[in-house]
Design an enzyme around this catalytic site. Sequence first.
Site, PDB file in Angstrom:
ATOM      1  N   GLY A  34      26.577 -13.413 -78.741  1.00  0.00           N
ATOM      2  CA  GLY A  34      27.929 -13.891 -78.518  1.00  0.00           C
ATOM      3  C   GLY A  34      28.521 -14.222 -79.864  1.00  0.00           C
ATOM      4  N   GLY A  39      31.448 -19.962 -78.575  1.00  0.00           N
ATOM      5  CA  GLY A  39      30.823 -21.286 -78.626  1.00  0.00           C
ATOM      6  C   GLY A  39      29.364 -21.220 -79.024  1.00  0.00           C
ATOM      7  CG  LEU A 471      27.332  19.629-110.840  1.00  0.00           C
ATOM      8  CD1 LEU A 471      28.232  19.197-112.001  1.00  0.00           C
ATOM      9  CD2 LEU A 471      27.728  18.912-109.556  1.00  0.00           C
ATOM     10  CE  LYS A 476      23.100  26.156-108.033  1.00  0.00           C
ATOM     11  NZ  LYS A 476      24.452  25.733-108.448  1.00  0.00           N
ATOM     12  CB  SER A 544      19.180  21.670-103.463  1.00  0.00           C
ATOM     13  OG  SER A 544      18.966  22.148-104.775  1.00  0.00           O
TER      14      SER A 544
END
EC number: 2.7.7.4
Length: 631
Positions: A34, A39, A471, A476, A544
């Site tokens: 609650g 309360g 990147l 690559k 990756s």
Amino acid sequence: MGVHDNGTQDAAAAVAAYLEQHEKKGLLRFITCGSVDDGKSTLIGRLLHDTKRLFDDQLAALESDSRRHGTQNGEIDFALLVDGLSAEREQGITIDVAYRFFSTEQRKFIVADCPGHEQYTRNMATGASTADVAVVLVDARKGLLTQTHRHSYIVSLLGIRHVLLAVNKMDLVDYDPGVFDAIVEGYRALAADLGIEHVQAVPLSALKGDNLIERSAAMPWYEGPSALEYLESVDVSRTDRDIGFRLPVQWVNRPHQDFRGFAGTVCAGEVRPGDAVVTLPSGRRSQVARIVTADGDLDRAVAGQAVTLTLDDELDISRGDVIASASQPAEVSDQFSAHVLWMGEQALLPGRPYWLKIGARQVSATVTEIKHKVDVNTRDELAAKHLALNEVGVCNLHLDQPVAFEAYADNRSLGGFILIDRISNATVAAGTLDFALRRAANIHWQHVDVDKTARAASKGQVARCVWFTGLSGSGKSTIANLVDKRLHALGHHAFVLDGDNVRHGLNKDLGFTDEDRVENIRRVAEVSRLMTDAGLIVLVSFISPFRAERRLARELFAEGEFIEVHVDTPLEVAEQRDVKGLYAKARAGKIPNFTGIDSPYEAPEAAELTLDTVAEDAEALAQRVIDRLLG
Ligand SMILES: Nc1ncnc2c1ncn2[C@@H]1O[C@H](COP(=O)(O)OS(=O)(=O)O)[C@@H](OP(=O)(O)O)[C@H]1O
Ligand SMILES: Nc1ncnc2c1ncn2[C@@H]1O[C@H](COP(=O)(O)OP(=O)(O)O)[C@@H](O)[C@H]1O
């Protein structure tokens, strides 16, 4: 001890007797669900304060007889509190949950108080995982709210069977029984729907103290117990289905050559010396020789007791194994259907490996499929590709090793698990195993007689996976192609796998969202493993971007077989090259989720090779790779 007169000795005996009784009192763990508005703080504060007063009153008499007592009592309380916490600590969960301890003549209590805020669901799940009772607070003026549904769903998911429905602020509705009855009726329907078996509704005012500790004269129409009376008397002994004896091994105790004991807490059934047992997942059998404890050997141990077992035979058992009754052994599997409550800041992505901790066992696990997520407010089943913070999903799980388990409904210790992020070590999910998926049992790794080494040797090489990451436009493909050409010239058998040849075929169903990239890399890693099994030198050229998936790839290979090559080009340089014009488009907002722009790239921390494409040209860098590979 000093010299005592008779009176003090009597008092000391009374204190000892009292403490013994106090020690033996049952312990009830409960959680309050609650918000502050309902309360909650008033209720907890008042409960702690008023029971402390009760408790202090009882103590007063004893305390006047013995000073020692007060401090000892303090120590006991503290130890208990620590006990309560250690269970969670054992689970690796450190979340914002305050555990408070109080005690009455009847019982000791640990209340898990979970602060609200947006993290509420995961805090609540943490507190709920060991609770016997949930106190669900409802504001009498507001009735059942969305959050009441949400909290009750989690209560049921985590297997709490007893709910105290605290209908608070009755003073603000003139103690009207009609208001109370309507709320109770609505809640009973919800509880029935969720399979919560026992609900006790109490109309109260935490502020005024009505029906909290004592029954209130303001509500003569209510004939049930006060909240505290309920908590003191509720029978929470679980009538779990009899699954037989289970002991998850926490620790192998081998102080010297002649003693080998398996320590842990019995989590189901009972055991006696001479009982036939089986160790899981290995399936080896033996008999219990002794049940050892600090206070001497036992002739029987039952659920909840921490013991050390010795067996008649020398079996290879380690932490995380389960010792079970031989006539009723636990099931063992590595594929499951499970409910997962996601607590990670980053979404759960199918295919990504996490650590899974169940009992004392930790294994690697991936979610292979999210069947659906559950709207915890309405319990509607919704399609989902990932799970975000606080979402609950029904998922298929794949573990890298089989484990002994029980359905959570039958046993919380052997059916409840957590998932841990392998990089940050944070707890990212709590879950419950529902059942094992059978399909795994019928698929076996096909044994082939000609192995990888033989295949590679016939090609005059050693199989390797060279994994280029970096990147877009980092270089690559350029470098991988140069390496490929040189290997070919040297008479080696190599093959380049890159985004272009894989994303057009095998992975043409995948885009560039996080979850698709995870799946892209998972498949590529599997393919490159098969290719190295064929004896090839595989040159993998994919962005990756995530550490977790590169690690997954690495783990598919033998030590030294996987060579991670970071093609390290600063974003500005890659963007300047912009070979395919993609960066310009991405900056213009035409390509969403572009790596480096609005999708992250996590650079390797310990790559075998780092290639600086600004300092050296592609030819020189390719030669470095060849040297690392063949040198
Ligand atoms: N949104 C977005 N982000 C990154 N890259 C994009 C994107 N959309 C298309 N492309 C082109 O897809 C190539 C990257 O595919 P990968 O399979 O290597 O990516 S990943 O490993 O799954 O992240 C990548 O090729 P390379 O430049 O050779 O790396 C891009 O040309
Ligand atoms: N030292 C270097 N190594 C690799 N590529 C370089 C280097 N310097 C400049 N380049 C150029 O950067 C571009 C890299 O593109 P590419 O190899 O397709 O990258 P990726 O496959 O990582 O997206 C090529 O045009 C390449 O000629």
